[in-house]
Design a protein around this motif. Sequence first.
Motif, PDB file in Angstrom:
ATOM      1  N   TYR A  61     -55.300  48.797  75.841  1.00  0.00           N
ATOM      2  CA  TYR A  61     -55.514  48.734  74.390  1.00  0.00           C
ATOM      3  C   TYR A  61     -55.859  47.309  73.970  1.00  0.00           C
ATOM      4  O   TYR A  61     -55.398  46.339  74.585  1.00  0.00           O
ATOM      5  CB  TYR A  61     -54.284  49.231  73.634  1.00  0.00           C
ATOM      6  CG  TYR A  61     -53.032  48.374  73.789  1.00  0.00           C
ATOM      7  CD1 TYR A  61     -52.034  48.719  74.695  1.00  0.00           C
ATOM      8  CD2 TYR A  61     -52.850  47.221  73.020  1.00  0.00           C
ATOM      9  CE1 TYR A  61     -50.895  47.950  74.838  1.00  0.00           C
ATOM     10  CE2 TYR A  61     -51.705  46.442  73.159  1.00  0.00           C
ATOM     11  CZ  TYR A  61     -50.732  46.798  74.070  1.00  0.00           C
ATOM     12  OH  TYR A  61     -49.608  46.026  74.209  1.00  0.00           O
ATOM     13  N   GLY A  62     -56.652  47.229  72.915  1.00  0.00           N
ATOM     14  CA  GLY A  62     -56.885  45.936  72.279  1.00  0.00           C
ATOM     15  C   GLY A  62     -55.792  45.685  71.253  1.00  0.00           C
ATOM     16  O   GLY A  62     -55.306  44.567  71.090  1.00  0.00           O
ATOM     17  N   GLU A 110     -60.912  45.491  70.445  1.00  0.00           N
ATOM     18  CA  GLU A 110     -61.735  46.177  71.464  1.00  0.00           C
ATOM     19  C   GLU A 110     -61.517  47.686  71.451  1.00  0.00           C
ATOM     20  O   GLU A 110     -62.445  48.471  71.582  1.00  0.00           O
ATOM     21  CB  GLU A 110     -61.306  45.684  72.855  1.00  0.00           C
ATOM     22  CG  GLU A 110     -61.999  44.418  73.313  1.00  0.00           C
ATOM     23  CD  GLU A 110     -63.485  44.592  73.318  1.00  0.00           C
ATOM     24  OE1 GLU A 110     -63.974  45.488  74.034  1.00  0.00           O
ATOM     25  OE2 GLU A 110     -64.165  43.848  72.575  1.00  0.00           O
ATOM     26  N   SER A 111     -60.255  48.058  71.333  1.00  0.00           N
ATOM     27  CA  SER A 111     -59.897  49.482  71.295  1.00  0.00           C
ATOM     28  C   SER A 111     -58.523  49.568  70.641  1.00  0.00           C
ATOM     29  O   SER A 111     -57.787  48.583  70.631  1.00  0.00           O
ATOM     30  CB  SER A 111     -59.811  50.068  72.704  1.00  0.00           C
ATOM     31  OG  SER A 111     -58.761  49.437  73.407  1.00  0.00           O
ATOM     32  N   ASP A 131     -62.511  53.436  57.461  1.00  0.00           N
ATOM     33  CA  ASP A 131     -62.789  52.056  57.103  1.00  0.00           C
ATOM     34  C   ASP A 131     -63.828  51.410  58.015  1.00  0.00           C
ATOM     35  O   ASP A 131     -64.010  50.199  57.989  1.00  0.00           O
ATOM     36  CB  ASP A 131     -61.488  51.239  57.102  1.00  0.00           C
ATOM     37  CG  ASP A 131     -60.743  51.423  55.786  1.00  0.00           C
ATOM     38  OD1 ASP A 131     -60.942  52.467  55.159  1.00  0.00           O
ATOM     39  OD2 ASP A 131     -60.002  50.514  55.382  1.00  0.00           O
ATOM     40  N   GLY A 132     -64.482  52.216  58.803  1.00  0.00           N
ATOM     41  CA  GLY A 132     -65.654  51.725  59.511  1.00  0.00           C
ATOM     42  C   GLY A 132     -65.409  51.248  60.921  1.00  0.00           C
ATOM     43  O   GLY A 132     -66.313  50.671  61.540  1.00  0.00           O
ATOM     44  N   TYR A 133     -64.241  51.482  61.476  1.00  0.00           N
ATOM     45  CA  TYR A 133     -63.977  51.047  62.846  1.00  0.00           C
ATOM     46  C   TYR A 133     -64.709  51.987  63.799  1.00  0.00           C
ATOM     47  O   TYR A 133     -64.525  53.204  63.740  1.00  0.00           O
ATOM     48  CB  TYR A 133     -62.467  51.075  63.105  1.00  0.00           C
ATOM     49  CG  TYR A 133     -62.067  50.604  64.481  1.00  0.00           C
ATOM     50  CD1 TYR A 133     -62.243  49.271  64.859  1.00  0.00           C
ATOM     51  CD2 TYR A 133     -61.516  51.492  65.405  1.00  0.00           C
ATOM     52  CE1 TYR A 133     -61.872  48.841  66.121  1.00  0.00           C
ATOM     53  CE2 TYR A 133     -61.141  51.060  66.668  1.00  0.00           C
ATOM     54  CZ  TYR A 133     -61.327  49.737  67.023  1.00  0.00           C
ATOM     55  OH  TYR A 133     -60.962  49.311  68.276  1.00  0.00           O
ATOM     56  N   THR A 134     -65.530  51.429  64.675  1.00  0.00           N
ATOM     57  CA  THR A 134     -66.371  52.301  65.516  1.00  0.00           C
ATOM     58  C   THR A 134     -65.972  52.276  66.995  1.00  0.00           C
ATOM     59  O   THR A 134     -66.542  53.008  67.790  1.00  0.00           O
ATOM     60  CB  THR A 134     -67.847  51.871  65.415  1.00  0.00           C
ATOM     61  OG1 THR A 134     -67.935  50.496  65.760  1.00  0.00           O
ATOM     62  CG2 THR A 134     -68.405  52.091  64.032  1.00  0.00           C
ATOM     63  N   ARG A 135     -65.014  51.429  67.331  1.00  0.00           N
ATOM     64  CA  ARG A 135     -64.656  51.340  68.758  1.00  0.00           C
ATOM     65  C   ARG A 135     -63.642  52.442  69.124  1.00  0.00           C
ATOM     66  O   ARG A 135     -63.157  53.153  68.243  1.00  0.00           O
ATOM     67  CB  ARG A 135     -64.106  49.941  69.027  1.00  0.00           C
ATOM     68  CG  ARG A 135     -65.222  48.916  68.929  1.00  0.00           C
ATOM     69  CD  ARG A 135     -64.699  47.525  69.014  1.00  0.00           C
ATOM     70  NE  ARG A 135     -65.792  46.598  69.212  1.00  0.00           N
ATOM     71  CZ  ARG A 135     -65.654  45.290  69.247  1.00  0.00           C
ATOM     72  NH1 ARG A 135     -64.463  44.739  69.092  1.00  0.00           N
ATOM     73  NH2 ARG A 135     -66.699  44.514  69.438  1.00  0.00           N
TER      74      ARG A 135
END
Length: 511
Positions: free
Chosen positions: A227-228, A129-130, A150-154
């Motif tokens: 945090y996730g 999530e985060s 690497d494409g993480y958008t959160r």
Amino acid sequence: MSEEHPELAGPDFSKGIPIADLAEGGMILGQAGGEAVLVARSGGELLAIGAECTHYHGPLAEGVLVADTVRCPWHHACFSLRTGEALRAPALNPVSCWRVEQRDGTIYVREKLETAARAARIAGHGGPESIVIIGGGAAGNAAAETLRRDGYTRPITLLSADDAGPYDRPNLSKDYLAGNAPEESIPLRPPEFYADQAIELKLGARVAAIDPKAREVKLIDGAGHDYGALILATGAAPVRLAIPGSDLPQIHYLRTLADSRALIAAATAARRAVVIGASFIGLEVAASLRARGLEVHVVAPEAHPMERVVGREVGDFVRKVHEERGVVFHLGTTPASFDRSHVTLQSGEQLDADFVVVGIGVRPEKMLAEQAGITVDRGVAVDAYLETNVPGIWAAGDIARWPDRLSGEKIRIEHWVVAERQGQTAARNMLGARERFDAVPFFWTQQHDLQLSYVGHAAKWDRTDIDGSLPAKDCTVTYREGGGRKLAVLTIGRDRDSLAAEIELEDTIVP
Ligand SMILES: Cc1cc2nc3c(=O)[nH]c(=O)nc-3n(C[C@H](O)[C@H](O)[C@H](O)COP(=O)(O)OP(=O)(O)OC[C@H]3O[C@@H](n4cnc5c(N)ncnc54)[C@H](O)[C@@H]3O)c2cc1C
Ligand code: FES
């Protein structure tokens, strides 16, 4: 050399070179469009990338080609020949790529290619999530950058107790302290980088506690962050001396940019400094203060500087290099007390000192992990994927003790490149990569005109073999255990041998 760009070496690839000049597995340094370009032939393919490493401008043509990558001779960064991407720290930025054409037995370098954004390894909506990263140093910064790359958008939050954004810590005791590198060269990124990458960078944000059940971290000012998933990258803090006078203002330690600035300020008004500790940091500081024209004395309990890491012969040679440049050693003793203008040694000797720098080692900052119930074993215990025993919490850098397949031991290492690479691996694993941390440790140290490069890890060894000459600053020192197994290799003036040793050690890691 070209007529238009006499400063650039090698042929002008836009005019073509005979294909016969480039053997399989070879590289040629030349130029195209006014830039230094490296053309390589790998697996029959011809590939062209920028010839200068994006870390400290190391000459990639003097590095080593491994399949479709090239490794930098200076601090072992690795670049893709296909995309120019910096595959391994310490380089963080890619180099340019060019299109190569082969016609009638001639190789031409044509137009520069747009650096295509690397295909994201995860779907844009994947991952936790985060992510909160505690620590804005080598590991924390590399982790944050890798997550975005690497494409993480959160949401990513980078919490740092430091007042300055991530910076080049190794330089704090070297060129920056010596007055040979400007302050602008110290940040790893310009301030706008983090906003552009949607990384929330919070400075002066010291975390007081982690609540793994609630998945929340609490800052000392009371603010909370959910945090996730979490990366602990709190690094290490200098060991403090506790002797009379150690709280005087002229007693310095060196870990942060603020510490280095304070040292520079002290050096500007001083004539004579005493360095306590003959380890890497102490000796780098000694060299940098000599470069500023100060009289420098080094005090340390060991008989041979850096013996525990590099052995007696190399240690004695390093001492000689320092002595030739005027550093005075007081070995086999420790300080008993400080006053405003002296250091009194256990031997009773008194040294004049306008200021003192203490470099007697560091301790991992593991308090947060202990309080959160994470397993701690002389560092934060992590598995081969850098995950702790608490689900959703990873650790990287100076605090992490991991199962090293090269030595077969659990080790914790205080090297810049290891910390950055661990940050990168932890980040990828948070996104599901399941990548073992198997990088062969590497560090370097720069003292006066001497650079030592060291690959592998030898906590102890039975034999050293020296090939070449220490006085000529041209040698390879191999550290072996009883059975003859190679544990680590130190080189002086032989950067390609250092890379070759790294590759050889990598090959010994059993998958
Ligand atoms: C002067 C100097 C020179 C060096 N030279 C070399 C060299 O030449 N070669 C080499 O290989 N290595 C060198 N090193 C070692 C190298 O810098 C470290 O191994 C590396 O920085 C470790 O990275 P890290 O991310 O684990 O920790 P660090 O880079 O120390 O970063 C830790 C971060 O965590 C933050 N932090 C700590 N506690 C908290 C908290 N509770 N809440 C929030 N933030 C927190 C700190 O403020 C800091 O931002 C040098 C170190 C120093 C100090
Ligand atoms: S200059 Fe290339 S890795 Fe440092």
